[in-house]
Design an enzyme around this catalytic site. Structure first.
Site, mmCIF file in Angstrom:
data_model
loop_
_atom_site.group_PDB
_atom_site.id
_atom_site.type_symbol
_atom_site.label_atom_id
_atom_site.label_comp_id
_atom_site.label_asym_id
_atom_site.label_seq_id
_atom_site.Cartn_x
_atom_site.Cartn_y
_atom_site.Cartn_z
ATOM 1 N N ASP A 75 0.814 -1.227 0.000
ATOM 2 C CA ASP A 75 0.000 0.000 0.000
ATOM 3 C C ASP A 75 0.845 1.272 0.000
ATOM 4 O O ASP A 75 0.440 2.308 0.534
ATOM 5 C CB ASP A 75 -0.950 0.027 1.221
ATOM 6 C CG ASP A 75 -1.899 -1.150 1.215
ATOM 7 O OD1 ASP A 75 -2.272 -1.592 0.120
ATOM 8 O OD2 ASP A 75 -2.249 -1.615 2.312
ATOM 9 N N LYS A 80 1.898 2.131 -5.123
ATOM 10 C CA LYS A 80 2.407 1.555 -6.386
ATOM 11 C C LYS A 80 1.447 1.866 -7.538
ATOM 12 O O LYS A 80 1.874 2.181 -8.645
ATOM 13 C CB LYS A 80 2.564 0.026 -6.247
ATOM 14 C CG LYS A 80 3.569 -0.386 -5.187
ATOM 15 C CD LYS A 80 3.617 -1.884 -5.001
ATOM 16 C CE LYS A 80 2.386 -2.487 -4.378
ATOM 17 N NZ LYS A 80 2.128 -2.119 -2.981
ATOM 18 N N GLY A 123 -4.534 -4.281 -3.725
ATOM 19 C CA GLY A 123 -5.523 -3.231 -3.974
ATOM 20 C C GLY A 123 -4.761 -1.990 -4.377
ATOM 21 O O GLY A 123 -4.099 -1.367 -3.551
ATOM 22 N N HIS A 124 -4.781 -1.666 -5.655
ATOM 23 C CA HIS A 124 -4.011 -0.525 -6.160
ATOM 24 C C HIS A 124 -4.991 0.571 -6.571
ATOM 25 O O HIS A 124 -5.812 0.376 -7.459
ATOM 26 C CB HIS A 124 -3.131 -0.963 -7.339
ATOM 27 C CG HIS A 124 -2.108 -2.001 -6.943
ATOM 28 N ND1 HIS A 124 -1.228 -2.571 -7.824
ATOM 29 C CD2 HIS A 124 -1.825 -2.548 -5.738
ATOM 30 C CE1 HIS A 124 -0.456 -3.429 -7.167
ATOM 31 N NE2 HIS A 124 -0.813 -3.444 -5.906
ATOM 32 N N GLN A 126 1.931 -6.110 -3.256
ATOM 33 C CA GLN A 126 2.370 -6.213 -1.849
ATOM 34 C C GLN A 126 3.677 -5.432 -1.659
ATOM 35 O O GLN A 126 3.933 -4.499 -2.405
ATOM 36 C CB GLN A 126 2.522 -7.690 -1.409
ATOM 37 C CG GLN A 126 1.199 -8.429 -1.265
ATOM 38 C CD GLN A 126 0.593 -8.889 -2.562
ATOM 39 O OE1 GLN A 126 1.257 -9.520 -3.377
ATOM 40 N NE2 GLN A 126 -0.679 -8.600 -2.786
HETATM 41 P P1 GDP Z 1 -0.703 0.345 -3.558
HETATM 42 O O1 GDP Z 1 -1.313 -0.914 -3.063
HETATM 43 O O2 GDP Z 1 0.773 0.393 -3.321
HETATM 44 O O3 GDP Z 1 -1.060 0.649 -4.980
HETATM 45 O O4 GDP Z 1 -1.315 1.510 -2.673
HETATM 46 P P2 GDP Z 1 -2.869 1.704 -2.285
HETATM 47 O O5 GDP Z 1 -3.586 2.174 -3.478
HETATM 48 O O6 GDP Z 1 -3.389 0.510 -1.592
HETATM 49 O O7 GDP Z 1 -2.756 2.825 -1.180
HETATM 50 C C1 GDP Z 1 -2.173 4.069 -1.425
HETATM 51 C C2 GDP Z 1 -3.234 5.160 -1.186
HETATM 52 O O8 GDP Z 1 -2.594 6.409 -1.127
HETATM 53 C C3 GDP Z 1 -4.253 5.259 -2.309
HETATM 54 O O9 GDP Z 1 -5.497 5.601 -1.750
HETATM 55 C C4 GDP Z 1 -3.718 6.384 -3.184
HETATM 56 O O10 GDP Z 1 -4.746 7.081 -3.883
HETATM 57 C C5 GDP Z 1 -3.097 7.280 -2.135
HETATM 58 N N1 GDP Z 1 -1.944 8.073 -2.582
HETATM 59 C C6 GDP Z 1 -0.959 7.729 -3.456
HETATM 60 N N2 GDP Z 1 -0.033 8.701 -3.521
HETATM 61 C C7 GDP Z 1 -0.435 9.683 -2.684
HETATM 62 C C8 GDP Z 1 0.121 10.938 -2.274
HETATM 63 O O11 GDP Z 1 1.201 11.342 -2.693
HETATM 64 N N3 GDP Z 1 -0.585 11.667 -1.360
HETATM 65 C C9 GDP Z 1 -1.763 11.237 -0.831
HETATM 66 N N4 GDP Z 1 -2.376 11.994 0.063
HETATM 67 N N5 GDP Z 1 -2.304 10.055 -1.186
HETATM 68 C C10 GDP Z 1 -1.640 9.293 -2.087
HETATM 69 P P1 IMO Z 2 -0.910 -4.159 -2.231
HETATM 70 O O1 IMO Z 2 -0.492 -4.740 -3.557
HETATM 71 C C1 IMO Z 2 -0.946 -4.495 2.105
HETATM 72 C C2 IMO Z 2 -1.106 -8.526 3.789
HETATM 73 C C3 IMO Z 2 -2.366 -8.915 4.548
HETATM 74 C C4 IMO Z 2 -1.770 -9.853 5.589
HETATM 75 C C5 IMO Z 2 -0.668 -10.569 4.800
HETATM 76 C C6 IMO Z 2 -1.091 -11.941 4.255
HETATM 77 O O2 IMO Z 2 -2.197 -3.412 -2.267
HETATM 78 O O3 IMO Z 2 0.212 -3.400 -1.614
HETATM 79 P P2 IMO Z 2 -2.661 -12.635 2.206
HETATM 80 O O4 IMO Z 2 -4.115 -12.381 1.951
HETATM 81 O O5 IMO Z 2 -1.754 -12.119 1.156
HETATM 82 O O6 IMO Z 2 -2.380 -14.072 2.539
HETATM 83 O O7 IMO Z 2 -2.338 -11.816 3.564
HETATM 84 O O8 IMO Z 2 -0.343 -9.730 3.714
HETATM 85 N N1 IMO Z 2 -1.325 -8.046 2.413
HETATM 86 C C7 IMO Z 2 -1.228 -6.765 2.053
HETATM 87 N N2 IMO Z 2 -1.012 -5.653 2.791
HETATM 88 N N3 IMO Z 2 -1.049 -4.406 0.770
HETATM 89 C C8 IMO Z 2 -1.242 -5.507 0.016
HETATM 90 O O9 IMO Z 2 -1.223 -5.474 -1.339
HETATM 91 C C9 IMO Z 2 -1.375 -6.753 0.652
HETATM 92 N N4 IMO Z 2 -1.592 -8.014 0.220
HETATM 93 C C10 IMO Z 2 -1.538 -8.788 1.304
HETATM 94 O O10 IMO Z 2 -2.988 -7.803 5.138
HETATM 95 O O11 IMO Z 2 -1.137 -9.106 6.595
HETATM 96 MG MG MG Z 3 -2.851 -1.531 -1.812
#
Ligand code: GDP
Ligand code: IMO
Ligand code: MG
Length: 416
Positions: free
Chosen positions: A13, A16, A40-41, A219
């Site tokens: 999270d 990416k 979850g991206h 991840q």
């Molecule tokens: P990922 O799994 O690495 O793709 O990240 P996620 O999407 O799960 O979580 C990142 C969150 O931060 C998302 O809700 C993005 O919209 C948000 N985000 C990304 N870059 C920025 C930033 O520079 N500032 C803020 N405030 N939010 C950001």
């Molecule tokens: P993105 O791509 C954050 C975490 C789960 C749990 C552990 C094992 O959005 O960064 P699983 O369901 O994979 O067996 O769970 O890994 N986890 C993540 N945490 N971002 C993710 O993906 C994750 N995918 C799995 O919360 O701790």
């Molecule tokens: Mg994510």
């Protein structure tokens, strides 16, 4: 031409999705190589939010081809639902016939095992990722290519149910009848057949024809099955090396490696997190950063930037640069802490030991700044924000080449 790689450096999270979407505007092909719909991206473009789980984040560049590689565990149900957000993806999305299927019973096993573990639960996403990978390694899994022959696949799955009856009974999981299963599998085939391909050859062709390829990690490094905080990890190789096996490319095919890090740190699920902040600062990061999971809606634990862990993860991945995300979330903090060493067994160490349970963070404090939100020019960043970035570079030994100051695609600074 070599393929550039985006990899999560913390516990996932990191942002990416935003970075891949932004960079993908200049790439011909975007590939996922591991994980599943546990990912979850999130992408924001002009105020519209897209949440992607299996479809690569290059999908918003209409010219890019998107590949789901053999290293992914694919839930047909999840991807079919996800595809509905977009107009016809035929010719733009391809799924490896060698990717393993993550079927509904995998999620039921995952959830049942988590319940049995009680307070020792991993805190998985409950999406069946562990069981699907376990069966791949045990050689009892089923692959995406098998969807093309629904009757044969149905028979094989029913045989598997019979052989594993005891496990399903103990976990109190109902399995479908042969007729029910055939309907489900045939539906998967109808929806997915046009997307199933030999993606290894497609990626090789693209490499050989000088196409620009971006590899999208899911991840983060600290969740890696080998190098993460085991057993509180996911079940795939989340590090850059995983992209090779997960797509069928070799290490020499990889070009620039960009590690994605938040300006602070978060973790969802259980397991050690040395720089976690249980006080007001952690709460502020969670609220301002909207730190709620994209996949499960769970609240993310928050804490300070851990330079020891980022240095370690950068070495594992071979990072050429870091992309520092969510710097705006630290706006308004009077003091910002950065973990520069650990106290471990009475000693001060600057490396990451194999277990993080007994380490205590040692912090350095930096003066905060008013606001960087929406900033697109390095020279316009407040002096203290620049000092923070320089401190990160000093402690991790890696250049911060990209800085993100809001969720929107264009609120990004690329340093020359
Ligand atoms: P990922 O799994 O690495 O793709 O990240 P996620 O999407 O799960 O979580 C990142 C969150 O931060 C998302 O809700 C993005 O919209 C948000 N985000 C990304 N870059 C920025 C930033 O520079 N500032 C803020 N405030 N939010 C950001
Ligand atoms: P993105 O791509 C954050 C975490 C789960 C749990 C552990 C094992 O959005 O960064 P699983 O369901 O994979 O067996 O769970 O890994 N986890 C993540 N945490 N971002 C993710 O993906 C994750 N995918 C799995 O919360 O701790
Ligand atoms: Mg994510």
């Amino acid at each position: 031409m070599k393929a550039d790689l985006i990899v999560g450096i913390q516990w996932g999270d990191e942002g990416k999705g935003k970075m891949v979407d932004m960079l993908a505007q200049n790439y011909d092909m975007v590939c996922r190589s591991q994980g599943g719909h546990n990912a979850g991206h999130t992408i924001w473009v002009d105020g519209v939010r897209y949440a992607l789980h299996l479809i690569p984040s290059g999908v918003l560049n209409p010219k890019a081809i998107n590949i789901i590689g053999n290293g992914v565990v694919l839930s047909p149900e999840s991807i079919i639902k996800e595809m509905e957000q977009f107009d016809n993806l035929e010719g733009r999305l391809f799924i490896s016939d060698k990717a393993h299927l993550n079927l509904p019973y995998h999620a039921l096993i995952d959830q049942a095992k988590e319940r049995l573990k009680g307070d020792k639960a991993i805190g998985t996403t409950g999406k069946g990722i562990g069981p699907a990978y376990a069966e791949k390694i045990s050689r009892t899994g089923f692959r995406v290519g098998e969807l093309l022959n629904p009757s044969k696949l149905t028979e094989n799955i029913i045989e598997y149910f019979i052989q594993n009856r005891a496990i399903f009974d103990v976990l109190q999981i109902d399995t479908p009848t042969k007729d029910e299963l055939l309907i489900i599998i045939s539906e998967y085939k109808n929806k997915l057949a046009p997307f199933i391909a030999n993606t290894t050859n497609m990626v090789w062709d693209a490499l050989d024809n000088d196409k620009r390829i971006l590899l999208e990690g899911a991840q983060g490094t600290l969740l890696d099955i080998d190098h993460g905080t085991y057993p509180y990890v996911t079940s795939s190789s989340t590090v850059s090396a995983g992209a090779c096996t997960g797509l069928g490319i070799n290490p020499k095919d990889i070009g620039i490696v960009t590690g994605i890090v938040k300006a602070y740190c978060t973790r969802v699920g259980n397991g050690p997190f040395p720089s976690e902040d249980h006080g007001n600062d952690g709460d502020t990061m969670a609220t301002v950063g909207k730190e709620v999971g994209t996949t499960t809606g769970r609240k993310r634990r928050c804490g300070w930037f851990d330079a020891v862990a980022v240095k370690h993860a950068s070495r594992l991945n071979g990072c050429d640069q870091l992309s520092l995300m969510k710097l705006d979330v630290l706006d308004g903090f009077e003091k910002i802490k950065i973990c520069k060493a650990y106290e471990f067994n009475g000693e001060v160490i600057t490396y990451m030991p194999s277990e993080l349970d007994d380490v205590k963070p040692i912090y350095e404090e930096i003066d905060g700044w008013d606001s960087v939100v929406g900033c697109r020019d390095y020279d316009k960043l407040p002096q203290n924000a620049k000092k923070y970035i320089e401190k990160i570079e000093e402690l991790t030994g890696v250049k911060v080449g990209i800085i993100s100051t809001s969720p929107e695609r264009d609120d990004t600074i690329i340093r020359g």
